[in-house]
Design a protein around this motif. Structure first.
Motif, short mmCIF file in Angstrom:
data_model
loop_
_atom_site.label_atom_id
_atom_site.label_comp_id
_atom_site.label_asym_id
_atom_site.label_seq_id
_atom_site.Cartn_x
_atom_site.Cartn_y
_atom_site.Cartn_z
N GLU A 62 7.63 87.92 55.59
CA GLU A 62 7.84 89.06 54.71
C GLU A 62 8.62 88.62 53.48
O GLU A 62 9.43 87.71 53.55
CB GLU A 62 8.63 90.15 55.44
N VAL A 63 8.36 89.25 52.36
CA VAL A 63 9.08 88.96 51.13
C VAL A 63 9.99 90.14 50.85
O VAL A 63 9.54 91.28 50.71
CB VAL A 63 8.11 88.74 49.95
N LEU A 64 11.30 89.88 50.79
CA LEU A 64 12.29 90.91 50.45
C LEU A 64 12.65 90.73 48.99
O LEU A 64 12.98 89.64 48.56
CB LEU A 64 13.53 90.77 51.32
N ARG A 65 12.57 91.81 48.21
CA ARG A 65 12.87 91.73 46.79
C ARG A 65 14.01 92.68 46.47
O ARG A 65 14.01 93.83 46.90
CB ARG A 65 11.62 92.09 45.99
N CYS A 66 14.98 92.20 45.71
CA CYS A 66 16.11 93.01 45.31
C CYS A 66 15.63 94.11 44.37
O CYS A 66 14.87 93.87 43.43
CB CYS A 66 17.16 92.14 44.61
N LEU A 67 16.08 95.32 44.63
CA LEU A 67 15.68 96.48 43.84
C LEU A 67 16.24 96.40 42.42
O LEU A 67 15.61 96.89 41.48
CB LEU A 67 16.18 97.75 44.53
N ARG A 68 17.37 95.75 42.26
CA ARG A 68 18.05 95.75 40.97
C ARG A 68 17.68 94.56 40.09
O ARG A 68 17.34 94.72 38.93
CB ARG A 68 19.56 95.76 41.23
N ASN A 71 22.99 90.08 47.75
CA ASN A 71 24.45 90.20 47.96
C ASN A 71 25.18 90.46 46.64
O ASN A 71 26.10 91.27 46.59
CB ASN A 71 24.99 88.94 48.63
N ARG A 72 24.75 89.80 45.58
CA ARG A 72 25.42 89.96 44.28
C ARG A 72 25.28 91.40 43.77
O ARG A 72 26.27 92.03 43.37
CB ARG A 72 24.80 88.99 43.29
N CYS A 73 24.08 91.96 43.82
CA CYS A 73 23.87 93.33 43.34
C CYS A 73 24.50 94.35 44.29
O CYS A 73 24.96 95.40 43.85
CB CYS A 73 22.37 93.60 43.19
N ALA A 74 24.55 94.05 45.59
CA ALA A 74 25.18 94.95 46.53
C ALA A 74 26.68 95.05 46.26
O ALA A 74 27.26 96.13 46.37
CB ALA A 74 24.93 94.47 47.96
N LYS A 75 27.31 93.95 45.89
CA LYS A 75 28.74 93.97 45.55
C LYS A 75 28.97 94.75 44.27
O LYS A 75 29.94 95.52 44.15
CB LYS A 75 29.27 92.55 45.38
N MET A 76 28.08 94.59 43.30
CA MET A 76 28.24 95.27 42.01
C MET A 76 28.06 96.78 42.14
O MET A 76 28.69 97.54 41.41
CB MET A 76 27.24 94.72 40.99
N THR A 77 27.21 97.23 43.05
CA THR A 77 26.95 98.64 43.20
C THR A 77 27.78 99.31 44.28
O THR A 77 27.73 100.53 44.44
CB THR A 77 25.45 98.87 43.52
N GLY A 78 28.53 98.51 45.04
CA GLY A 78 29.42 99.09 46.04
C GLY A 78 28.83 99.19 47.43
O GLY A 78 29.42 99.82 48.30
N TYR A 79 27.68 98.60 47.66
CA TYR A 79 27.11 98.63 49.00
C TYR A 79 27.69 97.56 49.91
O TYR A 79 27.50 97.60 51.11
CB TYR A 79 25.59 98.44 48.95
N LYS A 80 28.44 96.61 49.34
CA LYS A 80 29.03 95.58 50.16
C LYS A 80 30.46 95.33 49.77
O LYS A 80 30.88 95.43 48.68
CB LYS A 80 28.21 94.27 50.05
N ASP A 131 13.60 87.56 61.70
CA ASP A 131 14.91 87.22 61.11
C ASP A 131 15.67 88.48 60.70
O ASP A 131 15.09 89.53 60.46
CB ASP A 131 14.74 86.34 59.87
N ASP A 132 16.98 88.32 60.57
CA ASP A 132 17.85 89.39 60.09
C ASP A 132 17.95 89.29 58.57
O ASP A 132 18.22 88.21 58.04
CB ASP A 132 19.23 89.24 60.74
N PRO A 133 17.74 90.38 57.83
CA PRO A 133 17.79 90.31 56.37
C PRO A 133 19.16 89.86 55.84
O PRO A 133 19.24 89.21 54.80
CB PRO A 133 17.49 91.73 55.90
N SER A 134 20.24 90.18 56.55
CA SER A 134 21.56 89.78 56.06
C SER A 134 21.77 88.27 56.14
O SER A 134 22.59 87.73 55.40
CB SER A 134 22.65 90.51 56.85
N SER A 135 21.04 87.58 57.01
CA SER A 135 21.18 86.12 57.09
C SER A 135 20.57 85.43 55.88
O SER A 135 20.90 84.29 55.59
CB SER A 135 20.54 85.60 58.37
N SER A 136 19.69 86.11 55.16
CA SER A 136 19.07 85.52 53.98
C SER A 136 19.73 85.98 52.69
O SER A 136 19.23 85.71 51.61
CB SER A 136 17.58 85.85 53.94
N GLY A 137 20.83 86.70 52.79
CA GLY A 137 21.54 87.13 51.60
C GLY A 137 21.06 88.45 51.04
O GLY A 137 21.23 88.72 49.85
N MET A 138 20.44 89.28 51.85
CA MET A 138 19.95 90.58 51.39
C MET A 138 20.61 91.69 52.20
O MET A 138 20.90 91.54 53.37
CB MET A 138 18.43 90.67 51.55
N VAL A 139 20.87 92.82 51.54
CA VAL A 139 21.47 93.99 52.18
C VAL A 139 20.45 95.11 52.14
O VAL A 139 19.95 95.47 51.07
CB VAL A 139 22.76 94.41 51.44
#
Length: 90
Positions: free
Chosen positions: A46-52, A81-90, A63-71
């Motif tokens: 599967e391909v996970l793409r950051c929304l931002r 992870n970078r966009c999740a920190k910027m938006t407050g999800y992490k 696999d777990d999405p958090s192990s690949s750096g995605m929230v």
């Protein structure tokens, strides 16, 4: 005004007898088809793409999405992870 043609239904008993003769053929082919269905892959890619920022990560379906750096923020919606920190999800 033209008259509409009459609808005629074709019925015959010969078609029913042809199906009964092929019942043994269907049962033998269905077992082959069933064995082919059981060889499907257990995991898929599967391909996970950051929304931002549109960063993409490829993971397997096991696999777990958090192990690949995605929230995961929703159903099939992810932030890196970078966009999740910027938006407050992490």
């Amino acid at each position: 005004m033209s008259a509409r043609p009459k609808v005629q239904y074709l019925t015959s008993t010969s078609s029913a007898s042809s199906y009964s003769s092929s019942d043994s053929d269907l049962s033998s082919s269905s077992s082959v088809r069933h064995s082919m269905d059981s060889t499907q892959p257990i995991a898929s890619v599967e391909v996970l793409r950051c929304l931002r920022c549109a960063r993409a990560e490829e993971i397997t379906s096991t696999d777990d999405p958090s192990s690949s750096g995605m929230v995961q923020i929703g159903t099939n919606i992810y932030y890196c992870n970078r966009c999740a920190k910027m938006t407050g999800y992490k």
